[in-house]
Design a protein around this motif. Structure first.
Motif, PDB file in Angstrom:
ATOM      1  N   LEU A  95       0.817  -1.209   0.000  1.00  0.00           N
ATOM      2  CA  LEU A  95       0.000   0.000   0.000  1.00  0.00           C
ATOM      3  C   LEU A  95       0.855   1.266   0.000  1.00  0.00           C
ATOM      4  CD1 LEU A  95      -2.923  -0.883   2.446  1.00  0.00           C
ATOM      5  CD2 LEU A  95      -2.996  -0.697  -0.048  1.00  0.00           C
ATOM      6  N   LYS A  96       2.141   1.119   0.291  1.00  0.00           N
ATOM      7  CA  LYS A  96       3.019   2.281   0.312  1.00  0.00           C
ATOM      8  C   LYS A  96       3.110   2.886  -1.082  1.00  0.00           C
ATOM      9  CE  LYS A  96       7.703   3.787   1.507  1.00  0.00           C
ATOM     10  NZ  LYS A  96       9.047   3.352   1.983  1.00  0.00           N
ATOM     11  N   THR A  97       2.944   4.191  -1.160  1.00  0.00           N
ATOM     12  CA  THR A  97       2.975   4.869  -2.446  1.00  0.00           C
ATOM     13  C   THR A  97       3.554   6.266  -2.299  1.00  0.00           C
ATOM     14  OG1 THR A  97       1.625   5.726  -4.258  1.00  0.00           O
ATOM     15  CG2 THR A  97       0.596   5.652  -2.083  1.00  0.00           C
ATOM     16  N   HIS A  98       4.201   6.715  -3.371  1.00  0.00           N
ATOM     17  CA  HIS A  98       4.729   8.073  -3.415  1.00  0.00           C
ATOM     18  C   HIS A  98       3.853   8.961  -4.301  1.00  0.00           C
ATOM     19  CE1 HIS A  98       8.344   6.855  -1.287  1.00  0.00           C
ATOM     20  NE2 HIS A  98       8.483   5.850  -2.145  1.00  0.00           N
ATOM     21  N   HIS A  99       2.719   8.389  -4.759  1.00  0.00           N
ATOM     22  CA  HIS A  99       1.838   9.129  -5.663  1.00  0.00           C
ATOM     23  C   HIS A  99       0.396   9.027  -5.177  1.00  0.00           C
ATOM     24  CE1 HIS A  99       5.082   9.666  -8.588  1.00  0.00           C
ATOM     25  NE2 HIS A  99       5.414   8.418  -8.327  1.00  0.00           N
ATOM     26  N   PHE A 100       0.179   9.347  -3.910  1.00  0.00           N
ATOM     27  CA  PHE A 100      -1.166   9.236  -3.345  1.00  0.00           C
ATOM     28  C   PHE A 100      -2.148  10.132  -4.094  1.00  0.00           C
ATOM     29  CE2 PHE A 100      -4.469  10.480  -0.263  1.00  0.00           C
ATOM     30  CZ  PHE A 100      -4.992   9.222   0.014  1.00  0.00           C
ATOM     31  N   GLY A 101      -1.692  11.319  -4.475  1.00  0.00           N
ATOM     32  CA  GLY A 101      -2.560  12.221  -5.235  1.00  0.00           C
ATOM     33  C   GLY A 101      -3.020  11.609  -6.541  1.00  0.00           C
ATOM     34  N   GLY A 102      -2.127  10.863  -7.203  1.00  0.00           N
ATOM     35  CA  GLY A 102      -2.491  10.184  -8.444  1.00  0.00           C
ATOM     36  C   GLY A 102      -3.556   9.130  -8.217  1.00  0.00           C
ATOM     37  N   SER A 215       0.458  -2.934 -10.015  1.00  0.00           N
ATOM     38  CA  SER A 215      -0.945  -3.015 -10.380  1.00  0.00           C
ATOM     39  C   SER A 215      -1.822  -3.317  -9.173  1.00  0.00           C
ATOM     40  CB  SER A 215      -1.145  -4.095 -11.454  1.00  0.00           C
ATOM     41  OG  SER A 215      -0.505  -3.741 -12.644  1.00  0.00           O
ATOM     42  N   THR A 216      -1.328  -4.186  -8.286  1.00  0.00           N
ATOM     43  CA  THR A 216      -2.095  -4.521  -7.093  1.00  0.00           C
ATOM     44  C   THR A 216      -2.236  -3.325  -6.160  1.00  0.00           C
ATOM     45  OG1 THR A 216      -0.020  -5.395  -6.173  1.00  0.00           O
ATOM     46  CG2 THR A 216      -1.566  -6.985  -7.110  1.00  0.00           C
ATOM     47  N   THR A 217      -1.213  -2.484  -6.114  1.00  0.00           N
ATOM     48  CA  THR A 217      -1.297  -1.262  -5.302  1.00  0.00           C
ATOM     49  C   THR A 217      -2.373  -0.333  -5.855  1.00  0.00           C
ATOM     50  OG1 THR A 217       1.065  -1.415  -4.783  1.00  0.00           O
ATOM     51  CG2 THR A 217      -0.008   0.703  -4.401  1.00  0.00           C
ATOM     52  N   ILE A 218      -2.417  -0.198  -7.167  1.00  0.00           N
ATOM     53  CA  ILE A 218      -3.428   0.645  -7.809  1.00  0.00           C
ATOM     54  C   ILE A 218      -4.827   0.103  -7.533  1.00  0.00           C
ATOM     55  CG2 ILE A 218      -4.293   1.509 -10.017  1.00  0.00           C
ATOM     56  CD1 ILE A 218      -1.416   1.311 -11.076  1.00  0.00           C
ATOM     57  N   ALA A 219      -4.992  -1.207  -7.669  1.00  0.00           N
ATOM     58  CA  ALA A 219      -6.300  -1.825  -7.452  1.00  0.00           C
ATOM     59  C   ALA A 219      -6.753  -1.674  -6.003  1.00  0.00           C
ATOM     60  CB  ALA A 219      -6.255  -3.305  -7.834  1.00  0.00           C
ATOM     61  N   MET A 220      -5.836  -1.849  -5.042  1.00  0.00           N
ATOM     62  CA  MET A 220      -6.191  -1.740  -3.630  1.00  0.00           C
ATOM     63  C   MET A 220      -6.589  -0.310  -3.271  1.00  0.00           C
ATOM     64  SD  MET A 220      -6.376  -4.462  -1.891  1.00  0.00           S
ATOM     65  CE  MET A 220      -6.524  -3.580  -0.324  1.00  0.00           C
TER      66      MET A 220
END
Length: 337
Positions: A95-102, A215-220
């Motif tokens: 779930l860690k991301t550097h593009h939360f706004g995206g 892709s799984t991060t995007i889907a979650m």
């Protein structure tokens, strides 16, 4: 639909070997689903995924006549989340991301697309809504010009022109190729067509996020943010569902999740260009379900227009450059699909 693609490089670390046992490979430090090149399996799974999508659209059509659109979308995301988690766990849940706004922007646009899908299936015959959803590749070409600075070939422009002629034929209905006039409101066709455009925009956003995100991060994040957003709106639009409605809503979420799992497995089994045409099986399921469940008999205009739209899509798919030595993990497009 969009995919995350990476070229496989040599190397046999412990992480790679462990991932390969579960159907994944480690590429540049990231775990992605390995391509199996099983055409029969991929085609079967994709056709089955379109069946579950058609079924969930039928259930959304039923509940859409008594419940609010936001309520339906909330339960769809809520009850599909377990299936998204299953996919994410197989490839490594991150779930860690550097593009939360995206992710927020992608989820907002995806939510709009999902709402438009529910509105469209509620007011249009299932087969007509399904065939108009196939305009997404056409809008992808149009949007790629200002957003991706691409220059479509003459062949693609011809395909876009033919596809939109098909849209006109479907939307004009019986008034063009038969006796009488269609009782479907014109604005419903506009919503269905708009959903194709918004769905294309969602696909482009996923492609951009896939450059740095799994892709799984995007889907979650999609499932989480959409559920939160619709839950916040529930107090203002809540309509008490009946027992039958509750069962339908649970099935909507479950079918959406099952369709996503099947689609993910399908595109992990064979190249998109090889099994892509089987995505159009959805029109067959939609026509059958509409006929048997809602007494919707497709007219000549729907078949002619559908042939033009699907033909343009197949033409573009056929003339795509083959992707060699790729691994693909597909995430569900927000087409409601």
């Amino acid at each position: 639909m969009c995919g995350e693609k990476h070229t496989i490089r040599k190397g046999y670390g412990f992480e790679r070997k462990r991932a390969e046992k579960s159907g994944y490979v480690s590429v540049r430090g990231r775990v992605v689903m390995a391509m199996q090149h099983n055409l029969a399996r991929g085609a079967y799974l994709l056709a089955l995924a379109t069946l579950f999508t058609a079924l969930l659209n039928a259930l959304q059509k039923i509940t859409g006549s008594t419940l609010s659109v936001v309520e339906i979308v909330f339960f769809r995301n809520l009850f599909s989340m377990p299936f998204v988690i299953v996919i994410a766990l197989r490839g490594g849940l991150v779930l860690k991301t550097h593009h939360f706004g995206g992710h927020v922007i992608r989820s907002v646009v995806g939510l709009i697309s999902m709402i438009m899908t529910v509105v469209a299936v509620t007011h249009l015959p299932l087969a007509e809504q399904q065939v108009l959803s196939y305009t997404q590749p056409l809008f992808l070409i149009l949007l790629s010009i200002p957003l991706m600075h691409e220059r479509p070939s003459v062949q693609r422009w011809v395909a876009v022109g033919v596809g939109f002629i098909g849209v006109i034929v479907v939307a004009t209905g019986k008034g063009l190729l038969g006796a009488g006039h269609s009782t479907v409101p014109t604005w419903a066709y506009a919503v269905a067509l708009g959903q194709g455009a918004v769905g294309a925009l969602t696909t482009m956003q996923i492609r951009q996020l896939s450059a740095t995100e799994k892709s799984t991060t995007i889907a979650m994040w999609q499932a989480i943010l959409m559920t939160i957003a619709t839950a916040a709106a529930l107090p203002f639009v809540w309509q008490m569902p009946t027992r039958a409605d509750v069962l339908c809503l649970i099935a909507v979420g479950a079918f959406a999740g099952i369709a996503q799992v099947l689609q993910t497995e399908a595109f992990a089994s064979a190249q998109v260009s090889a099994i892509g045409p089987f995505a159009y099986c959805g029109l067959i399921w939609a026509a059958l379900i509409g006929w048997l469940g809602f007494h919707e008999i497709p007219g000549v205009a729907m078949f002619v227009g559908g042939l033009l739209i699907i033909g343009s899509g197949l033409w573009m798919l056929r003339h795509e450059r083959p992707q060699k030595q790729k691994v693909v993990l597909e995430t569900e497009s927000s087409s409601g699909a």
